[in-house]
Design a protein around this motif. Structure first.
Motif, PDB file in Angstrom:
ATOM      1  N   HIS A   1       0.856  -1.192   0.000  1.00 17.73           N
ATOM      2  CA  HIS A   1       0.000   0.000   0.000  1.00 17.73           C
ATOM      3  C   HIS A   1       0.888   1.238   0.000  1.00 17.73           C
ATOM      4  O   HIS A   1       1.893   1.307   0.685  1.00 17.73           O
ATOM      5  CB  HIS A   1      -1.002  -0.004   1.154  1.00 17.73           C
ATOM      6  CG  HIS A   1      -0.435  -0.439   2.458  1.00 17.73           C
ATOM      7  ND1 HIS A   1      -0.206  -1.762   2.782  1.00 17.73           N
ATOM      8  CD2 HIS A   1      -0.040   0.269   3.536  1.00 17.73           C
ATOM      9  CE1 HIS A   1       0.301  -1.834   3.996  1.00 17.73           C
ATOM     10  NE2 HIS A   1       0.428  -0.610   4.477  1.00 17.73           N
TER      11      HIS A   1
ATOM     12  N   GLY B   1      -2.305  -0.978  -3.215  1.00 16.32           N
ATOM     13  CA  GLY B   1      -3.427  -0.317  -2.549  1.00 16.32           C
ATOM     14  C   GLY B   1      -3.028   1.049  -2.026  1.00 16.32           C
ATOM     15  O   GLY B   1      -1.880   1.483  -2.166  1.00 16.32           O
ATOM     16  N   TRP B   2      -4.004   1.718  -1.419  1.00 12.20           N
ATOM     17  CA  TRP B   2      -3.841   3.104  -0.958  1.00 12.20           C
ATOM     18  C   TRP B   2      -3.767   3.106   0.569  1.00 12.20           C
ATOM     19  O   TRP B   2      -4.720   2.726   1.253  1.00 12.20           O
ATOM     20  CB  TRP B   2      -5.027   3.931  -1.471  1.00 12.20           C
ATOM     21  CG  TRP B   2      -4.975   5.388  -1.178  1.00 12.20           C
ATOM     22  CD1 TRP B   2      -5.890   6.119  -0.476  1.00 12.20           C
ATOM     23  CD2 TRP B   2      -3.959   6.316  -1.603  1.00 12.20           C
ATOM     24  NE1 TRP B   2      -5.494   7.436  -0.438  1.00 12.20           N
ATOM     25  CE2 TRP B   2      -4.317   7.586  -1.120  1.00 12.20           C
ATOM     26  CE3 TRP B   2      -2.776   6.186  -2.345  1.00 12.20           C
ATOM     27  CZ2 TRP B   2      -3.542   8.715  -1.349  1.00 12.20           C
ATOM     28  CZ3 TRP B   2      -2.005   7.316  -2.571  1.00 12.20           C
ATOM     29  CH2 TRP B   2      -2.391   8.561  -2.087  1.00 12.20           C
TER      30      TRP B   2
ATOM     31  N   GLU C   1      -6.515   4.063   3.245  1.00 16.35           N
ATOM     32  CA  GLU C   1      -7.644   3.122   3.346  1.00 16.35           C
ATOM     33  C   GLU C   1      -7.257   1.879   4.140  1.00 16.35           C
ATOM     34  O   GLU C   1      -8.076   1.298   4.845  1.00 16.35           O
ATOM     35  CB  GLU C   1      -8.030   2.620   1.950  1.00 16.35           C
ATOM     36  CG  GLU C   1      -8.807   3.569   1.129  1.00 16.35           C
ATOM     37  CD  GLU C   1      -9.394   2.894  -0.103  1.00 16.35           C
ATOM     38  OE1 GLU C   1     -10.439   3.358  -0.545  1.00 16.35           O
ATOM     39  OE2 GLU C   1      -8.816   1.919  -0.641  1.00 16.35           O
ATOM     40  N   TYR C   2      -5.991   1.461   4.001  1.00 16.26           N
ATOM     41  CA  TYR C   2      -5.573   0.204   4.629  1.00 16.26           C
ATOM     42  C   TYR C   2      -5.511   0.325   6.147  1.00 16.26           C
ATOM     43  O   TYR C   2      -5.775  -0.636   6.860  1.00 16.26           O
ATOM     44  CB  TYR C   2      -4.222  -0.259   4.046  1.00 16.26           C
ATOM     45  CG  TYR C   2      -4.381  -0.962   2.707  1.00 16.26           C
ATOM     46  CD1 TYR C   2      -5.288  -0.494   1.763  1.00 16.26           C
ATOM     47  CD2 TYR C   2      -3.652  -2.101   2.394  1.00 16.26           C
ATOM     48  CE1 TYR C   2      -5.460  -1.127   0.540  1.00 16.26           C
ATOM     49  CE2 TYR C   2      -3.823  -2.756   1.172  1.00 16.26           C
ATOM     50  CZ  TYR C   2      -4.718  -2.257   0.249  1.00 16.26           C
ATOM     51  OH  TYR C   2      -4.894  -2.895  -0.950  1.00 16.26           O
TER      52      TYR C   2
ATOM     53  N   THR D   1      -6.574  -5.100  -2.745  1.00 14.60           N
ATOM     54  CA  THR D   1      -7.621  -4.550  -3.619  1.00 14.60           C
ATOM     55  C   THR D   1      -8.300  -5.660  -4.419  1.00 14.60           C
ATOM     56  O   THR D   1      -9.431  -5.513  -4.864  1.00 14.60           O
ATOM     57  CB  THR D   1      -7.050  -3.532  -4.631  1.00 14.60           C
ATOM     58  OG1 THR D   1      -6.201  -4.224  -5.548  1.00 14.60           O
ATOM     59  CG2 THR D   1      -6.274  -2.422  -3.944  1.00 14.60           C
TER      60      THR D   1
ATOM     61  N   ALA E   1     -11.377  -2.001  -0.615  1.00 19.99           N
ATOM     62  CA  ALA E   1     -10.545  -0.923  -1.174  1.00 19.99           C
ATOM     63  C   ALA E   1     -11.310  -0.195  -2.274  1.00 19.99           C
ATOM     64  O   ALA E   1     -11.936  -0.831  -3.119  1.00 19.99           O
ATOM     65  CB  ALA E   1      -9.263  -1.522  -1.743  1.00 19.99           C
TER      66      ALA E   1
ATOM     67  N   ARG F   1      -7.878   2.244  -6.693  1.00 22.20           N
ATOM     68  CA  ARG F   1      -7.148   1.234  -7.484  1.00 22.20           C
ATOM     69  C   ARG F   1      -5.890   1.843  -8.111  1.00 22.20           C
ATOM     70  O   ARG F   1      -5.657   3.029  -8.027  1.00 22.20           O
ATOM     71  CB  ARG F   1      -8.057   0.666  -8.581  1.00 22.20           C
ATOM     72  CG  ARG F   1      -9.293  -0.026  -8.024  1.00 22.20           C
ATOM     73  CD  ARG F   1      -8.885  -1.147  -7.099  1.00 22.20           C
ATOM     74  NE  ARG F   1      -9.976  -1.596  -6.272  1.00 22.20           N
ATOM     75  CZ  ARG F   1     -10.753  -2.643  -6.544  1.00 22.20           C
ATOM     76  NH1 ARG F   1     -10.555  -3.341  -7.631  1.00 22.20           N
ATOM     77  NH2 ARG F   1     -11.723  -2.993  -5.720  1.00 22.20           N
TER      78      ARG F   1
END
Ligand code: NDP
Length: 325
Positions: free
Chosen positions: A180, A221-222, A225-226, A246, A301, A304
């Motif tokens: 991420h 991933g970002w 968000e994680y 994701t 997620a 993207r």
């Protein structure tokens, strides 16, 4: 009602900073550790504008006493262990340091929780690197076949957490997170190296960017968000391990192409592949199945790969502009 208290080991890192921001927004009192708080710049906490809102402590993961001290001082209801040597590439050069921090950190924390008879909940940062090459899309039942000292350390820590949970009834769980990204990641990590390299080329500071194996594929991933998934895991009724991904895998070449195209550049004219940058063993293909997280935590997620590229590139341009003016 008293505020919930969280203690984050590794608060100075990418995830530590975003998790602090997330927990503060949820009304938590947030404390965090660094190996030496007097020497650490906490640049990520400053960048997010939250340095004044968190309690900072010095603690070494491999020093049982310092972990005991900080846990006793803070008295957290939730502990997040995000600290440790986190670079897969560097783990080949520093295997002892990597395994030491990755394995003995969570073990010391679990032992402190047990000795102090705390009902504190523990989240430990595990990694998709434990899976090695995912022949199929990996979920929580996929066996581990790590291909780096980092992955070996994370797999050992995973089973340590599982063992303490079973043996002593502790609320301890591992998040098996896939890659991420965010603008807070240092340039040592390939995604940031690509973004800042392409920006340097666009600014005519350099002409070439040298990278390793572009055929490897990852689930990108970002990070903001994680970290939400980490907090949800500790709010689950039962302590369980979750794959956080994701569900979409892309090659590094696709990532490079997208970044260069943001800067209106043809990557083929500027990227050089140097076999010397290849790792002794690497993961060719890595793909995660986040179905359990969606079903049981309500987490999925939203950002993207293409959006991640856009966000990283925009942040890089903004950062350069801020420095220039
Ligand atoms: P960072 O490297 O940004 O942060 C980790 C922190 O750990 C550092 O800020 C540092 O704090 C501390 N640290 C670094 N080296 C050591 C060491 N040798 N011994 C003890 N402490 C050390 O990592 P991220 O925030 O990106 O990741 C958080 C956790 O999640 C890590 O455990 C990582 O392995 C894991 N993870 C990360 C993924 C990702 O894509 N980002 C994917 C999967 C798992 P200080 O210098 O202040 O002591």
């Amino acid at each position: 009602m008293a505020k919930k208290k969280a203690l984050i080991f590794g608060i100075s890192g990418q995830d530590g900073a975003y998790l602090s921001q997330h927990l503060l927004a949820q009304g938590y009192e947030v404390h965090g550790t660094s190996r030496d708080k007097e020497l650490t710049s906490f640049a990520n906490l400053r960048r997010l504008g939250i340095i004044e809102q968190v309690g900072l402590h010095s603690a070494s993961l491999t020093d049982f006493r310092s972990i005991l001290q900080v846990i006793s001082d803070v008295g957290p209801s939730e502990i997040y262990n995000l600290a440790g040597q986190s670079s897969v590439g560097l783990s080949f050069g520093q295997p002892v340091e990597t395994l030491d921090s990755t394995i003995f950190g969570p073990l010391n924390i679990l032992e402190c929780m047990r000795l102090l008879k705390l009902d504190t909940k523990l989240y430990n940062a595990c990694s998709s690197e434990c899976f090695g090459n995912t022949k199929d899309i990996a979920d929580e039942t996929t066996p581990f076949e790590p291909r780096s000292p980092y992955g070996v350390g994370k797999a050992t820590a995973f089973w340590t957490v599982a063992n303490y949970r079973e043996a002593y009834g502790q609320f301890a769980c591992s998040g098996i997170l896939f890659n991420h990204e965010s603008p807070l990641r240092p340039r040592r990590f390939v995604t940031q190296k690509i973004v800042s390299g392409a920006a340097d080329i666009a600014d005519r500071k350099i002409d070439r960017l040298v990278l390793g194996n572009l055929a490897v594929a990852r689930d990108f991933g970002w990070a903001p968000e994680y970290v939400e998934a980490m907090a949800l895991m500790l709010r689950n009724d039962e302590p369980k391990d979750f794959v956080i991904a994701t569900g979409e895998t892309n090659t590094l070449e696709t990532f490079v192409r997208e970044v260069f195209s943001y800067f209106s550049l043809d990557w083929r004219k500027h990227v050089e592949v140097d076999p010397a940058l290849r790792r002794p063993t690497d993961i060719d293909w890595s793909a995660g199945n986040p179905r359990r997280a969606k079903r049981e935590l309500g987490w999925s997620a939203k950002v993207r790969m293409k959006d991640i590229v856009l966000r990283l590139a925009e942040a890089e341009v903004k950062r350069r502009h801020a420095v220039d003016v």
